[in-house]
Design a protein around this motif. Structure first.
Motif, short mmCIF file in Angstrom:
data_model
loop_
_atom_site.label_atom_id
_atom_site.label_comp_id
_atom_site.label_asym_id
_atom_site.label_seq_id
_atom_site.Cartn_x
_atom_site.Cartn_y
_atom_site.Cartn_z
N ALA A 67 -0.17 -2.35 17.40
CA ALA A 67 -1.24 -3.15 16.80
C ALA A 67 -2.47 -2.29 16.51
N GLY A 68 -2.83 -1.41 17.42
CA GLY A 68 -3.98 -0.54 17.21
C GLY A 68 -3.77 0.41 16.03
N TRP A 104 -8.72 -0.10 3.71
CA TRP A 104 -9.70 -1.04 3.14
C TRP A 104 -11.03 -0.34 2.86
N VAL A 139 -4.97 -0.13 8.37
CA VAL A 139 -5.45 -1.15 7.43
C VAL A 139 -6.96 -1.03 7.24
N THR A 140 -7.69 -0.83 8.31
CA THR A 140 -9.14 -0.68 8.21
C THR A 140 -9.51 0.56 7.41
N LEU A 173 -3.89 -1.71 12.79
CA LEU A 173 -5.26 -2.11 12.52
C LEU A 173 -6.09 -0.92 12.04
N SER A 174 -5.88 0.23 12.64
CA SER A 174 -6.59 1.44 12.21
C SER A 174 -6.24 1.83 10.79
#
Length: 117
Positions: A94-95, A105, A101-102, A98-99
Motif C-alpha cells: 500500500a505504501g 499525480w 500514485v502521488t 500510494l507513493s
C-alpha cells in the motif's frame, strides 16, 4: 564555504527537531521533524538557498548509506516481527502504490503547469 553554511543549517534543523521531540515526547524521529520544519521554511521562502543545495547534494549521493543502519537494525528485531508478516506486506504494498500514485499525480500536475506558461 557555502556548503559549510548549508550544512550548519541542516544540522540546526535537526537539532530543532531534537528539541521538539524532547519537549513534546512525539514518537517520531527528530530528523523527520527537522526536515518537515525545513520543508515548511523553504516553502515559505520560495526557493532553496544555494548554500543548502550545496550541502544537500553530497548527502543525496550517500542516501543509501544513510538509510543502511535502519535496515540493518531490522535484522536484530526479526523475531519480534514473526507474526506480523501480513501487516508488513500490506503496509509495503500500500505504501509503495500510494507513493507511486502521488508521485505520478504531482509530476503530471507540475508538467501541466510548465506547459501552461
Amino acid at each position: 564555504m557555502p556548503a559549510l553554511s548549508g550544512f550548519l543549517w541542516l544540522i540546526s534543523y535537526w537539532l530543532i527537531g531534537e528539541v521538539v521531540i524532547y519537549f513534546t515526547g512525539l514518537p517520531v524521529s527528530s530528523g523527520v521533524i527537522g526536515m518537515l520544519l525545513l520543508c515548511a521554511t523553504l516553502a515559505l521562502y520560495g526557493r532553496v538557498p544555494s548554500s543548502i543545495a550545496a550541502a544537500a547534494q553530497p548527502l543525496i549521493a550517500l542516501l543509501a548509506m544513510l538509510i543502511m543502519p535502519g535496515v540493518v537494525g531490522v535484522f536484530f528485531i526479526i523475531g519480534e516481527l514473526a507474526g506480523q508478516w501480513t501487516a508488513i506486506l500490506i503496509a509495503l504494498v500500500a505504501g509503495t502504490l500510494l507513493s507511486v500514485v502521488t508521485t505520478l499525480w504531482l509530476l503530471k500536475r507540475l508538467i501541466g503547469q510548465s506547459y501552461d506558461r
